[in-house]
Every structure is written in structure tokens, then in C-alpha cells.
Design an enzyme around this catalytic site. Sequence first.
Site, PDB file in Angstrom:
ATOM      1  N   ASN A  10       0.839  -1.306   0.108  1.00  0.00           N
ATOM      2  CA  ASN A  10      -0.076   0.172   0.017  1.00  0.00           C
ATOM      3  C   ASN A  10       0.840   1.083  -0.090  1.00  0.00           C
ATOM      4  OD1 ASN A  10      -1.755   2.060   0.526  1.00  0.00           O
ATOM      5  ND2 ASN A  10      -2.362   1.442   2.644  1.00  0.00           N
ATOM      6  N   LYS A  12      -0.036   4.254  -0.176  1.00  0.00           N
ATOM      7  CA  LYS A  12      -0.653   5.334   0.435  1.00  0.00           C
ATOM      8  C   LYS A  12      -0.417   6.784  -0.499  1.00  0.00           C
ATOM      9  CE  LYS A  12       0.013   3.261   4.817  1.00  0.00           C
ATOM     10  NZ  LYS A  12       0.135   3.635   6.189  1.00  0.00           N
ATOM     11  N   HIS A  93      -9.433   1.151   4.854  1.00  0.00           N
ATOM     12  CA  HIS A  93      -8.106   1.306   5.523  1.00  0.00           C
ATOM     13  C   HIS A  93      -8.543   2.183   6.713  1.00  0.00           C
ATOM     14  CE1 HIS A  93      -4.199   2.567   6.470  1.00  0.00           C
ATOM     15  NE2 HIS A  93      -3.786   1.466   5.862  1.00  0.00           N
ATOM     16  N   GLU A  95      -6.894   4.510   7.754  1.00  0.00           N
ATOM     17  CA  GLU A  95      -6.668   5.884   7.553  1.00  0.00           C
ATOM     18  C   GLU A  95      -7.818   6.534   6.991  1.00  0.00           C
ATOM     19  OE1 GLU A  95      -3.014   5.630   5.636  1.00  0.00           O
ATOM     20  OE2 GLU A  95      -1.859   4.806   7.607  1.00  0.00           O
ATOM     21  N   GLU A 163      -5.366  -4.875  10.594  1.00  0.00           N
ATOM     22  CA  GLU A 163      -4.612  -3.812  10.775  1.00  0.00           C
ATOM     23  C   GLU A 163      -4.676  -3.210  12.109  1.00  0.00           C
ATOM     24  OE1 GLU A 163      -2.637  -2.952   6.800  1.00  0.00           O
ATOM     25  OE2 GLU A 163      -4.233  -1.649   7.090  1.00  0.00           O
ATOM     26  N   GLY A 169       2.626   1.889  10.829  1.00  0.00           N
ATOM     27  CA  GLY A 169       3.570   3.200  10.659  1.00  0.00           C
ATOM     28  C   GLY A 169       4.395   3.460  12.035  1.00  0.00           C
ATOM     29  N   SER A 209       3.321  -2.226  10.363  1.00  0.00           N
ATOM     30  CA  SER A 209       4.812  -2.513  10.752  1.00  0.00           C
ATOM     31  C   SER A 209       5.482  -3.708  10.357  1.00  0.00           C
ATOM     32  CB  SER A 209       5.097  -2.005  12.054  1.00  0.00           C
ATOM     33  OG  SER A 209       4.663  -0.752  12.143  1.00  0.00           O
TER      34      SER A 209
HETATM   35  C1  PEP Z   1      -1.022   0.070   6.183  1.00  0.00           C
HETATM   36  O1  PEP Z   1      -0.937   1.405   6.253  1.00  0.00           O
HETATM   37  O2  PEP Z   1      -1.758  -0.532   5.663  1.00  0.00           O
HETATM   38  C2  PEP Z   1       0.517  -0.567   6.959  1.00  0.00           C
HETATM   39  C3  PEP Z   1       0.123  -1.874   7.380  1.00  0.00           C
HETATM   40  O3  PEP Z   1       1.399   0.344   7.078  1.00  0.00           O
HETATM   41  P1  PEP Z   1       2.852   0.037   7.676  1.00  0.00           P
HETATM   42  O4  PEP Z   1       3.017  -1.281   7.046  1.00  0.00           O
HETATM   43  O5  PEP Z   1       3.591   1.082   7.354  1.00  0.00           O
HETATM   44  O6  PEP Z   1       2.897  -0.099   9.246  1.00  0.00           O
END
Ligand code: PEP
Length: 249
Positions: A10, A12, A93, A95, A163, A169, A209
Site C-alpha cells: 500500500n 498510500k 483502511h 486512515e 491491521e 507505521g 509495521s
Molecule cells: C498500512 O498502512 O496498511 C500499513 C500496514 O502500514 P505500515 O506497514 O507502514 O505499518
Amino acid sequence: MMRRKLVAGNWKMHGLKAALPEVAAIARAAAANPGVDVALCVPATLIASAAGVAGGMPVGGQDCHAAEQGAHTGCISAAMLAEAGAALTIVGHSERRADQGETDADVKGKAEAAHRHGLRAILCVGEMLDQRDAGQAEAVVTAQLAGSLPEGAAAEWLAIAYEPVWAIGTGRTPTAADVAAMHGAIRAKLGELLGAEAAAAMRVLYGGSVNGANAAALLGCADVDGALVGGASLTAEKFGPIVEAAAGL
Ligand code: PEP
């Protein structure tokens, strides 16, 4: 039930055309690991050009509107994603749930729109840190799942991504035991909602992460069928080892 691992990136709000060589390099890493499904979800502006350099690797969007068309300034429809060359899209997601106030009902509609236009979908669910601290993580996540699951949900076109919001992040990850417990709870809920056979076939990804160092441990947990990866999907150097870890399981 043997489920092929899926590792999806992803990007973003990252990626201009200057990043296309990185897409091509990630596609080469995917091609070198044919036992794993790999997909890359890029900004909408990059879908067509990324699809052009991705070879057989599916390119996706990161959101779509539930409606076919209309007065929705700044939004993108599933038909637009498909026409641009997307094979899939992320929906729900955290976000977007947080920044755009998307509800479970919105996410359900988005997934259904994606399916109407032949896109596969990755549907995200996950709890906030205070909810986990209060012992509510499983209740929150399974309620999100029940509210967001599209009509006709099937493993052929839908995957779930667990998630935890506090792990995205941040460099923090849940313990392997917590991941396994949550994925087990998600699959049990899918069983209630879809029946045992459909639940056993559906992929449940972990996201938050994931990196080359922790991918094998996280993806090796019970009921984990791959990863949704943000920051570490931006370069082949970081994403390749996650794909290789999945291939080694
Ligand atoms: C995400 O935004 O779906 C995600 C898993 O981000 P990160 O791997 O940077 O934690």
C-alpha cells in the site's frame, strides 16, 4: 485448507512517475517468487503507468466510492479504477475510516462496488490502542467485520486485512499470540457469517509495521495468510524480503 499467501503493498500518498522503476523492480521480485501472490496498491494517478510496467503483478487502488458515478468531488469509482488498469482495491483502511469518517456501511458499499466492476478487494479492520487496552479488541474487530462484509463475499475476490491501528507505521507489532488469537477470531466470525467452507477459503492478512525482519514470524502465525504492507512496500529492497519470507513458509 491450503491458502496461497498474499503480500500486498500500500503506497498510500507516495509515488510519482519517477517511482515506476521501483514498481518494475517489485514486479521482478514478485515474478521470482511464483508461489506467493503479490499485488501493489498505488495512488490512483499512478495505476495506469504502474500497470504498464508491472508485468503479471496486479496493480490496485486504495479506495473506491460505493456509487457508480455522481457528484462526489475528488472521489474515484470502481469503474474508473478498473478502466485505469487496476485489478484490485483496498477498502476501509483505518486512515480512511479516521480521516474521511468512513463507516462500516460505507466500506461494505465500496467492496460491493469493487466486485461489480470485477475488482478484487482487501477489506481492512482493526482496533485502536485504547480499545485493545480495554480488552475490547476482538469485539471491535469482529463487529467491524460483520458491518463491513459485502454481500456475496467470497475468497475468489475478497481478502480481509487485520491491521491494528496502533501498529500502522509505528514500528510496533502485536505478539504472535495476539495475532494468532485475532486471526482465529476473525475466521470464526467469517464462519458465522459465511459458513465454514467459505471462511476456510478466505485469506486473512496481517498489516502493521511488517518488515523483512519480522515478516516470517508474523506470517507464520496460525490463520495468517499474508501481509498488507505500507512503509516497507515503497522499495523493492524492503518489500522483496517480505515476499521471500512469505515464499519460505
Ligand atoms: C498500512 O498502512 O496498511 C500499513 C500496514 O502500514 P505500515 O506497514 O507502514 O505499518
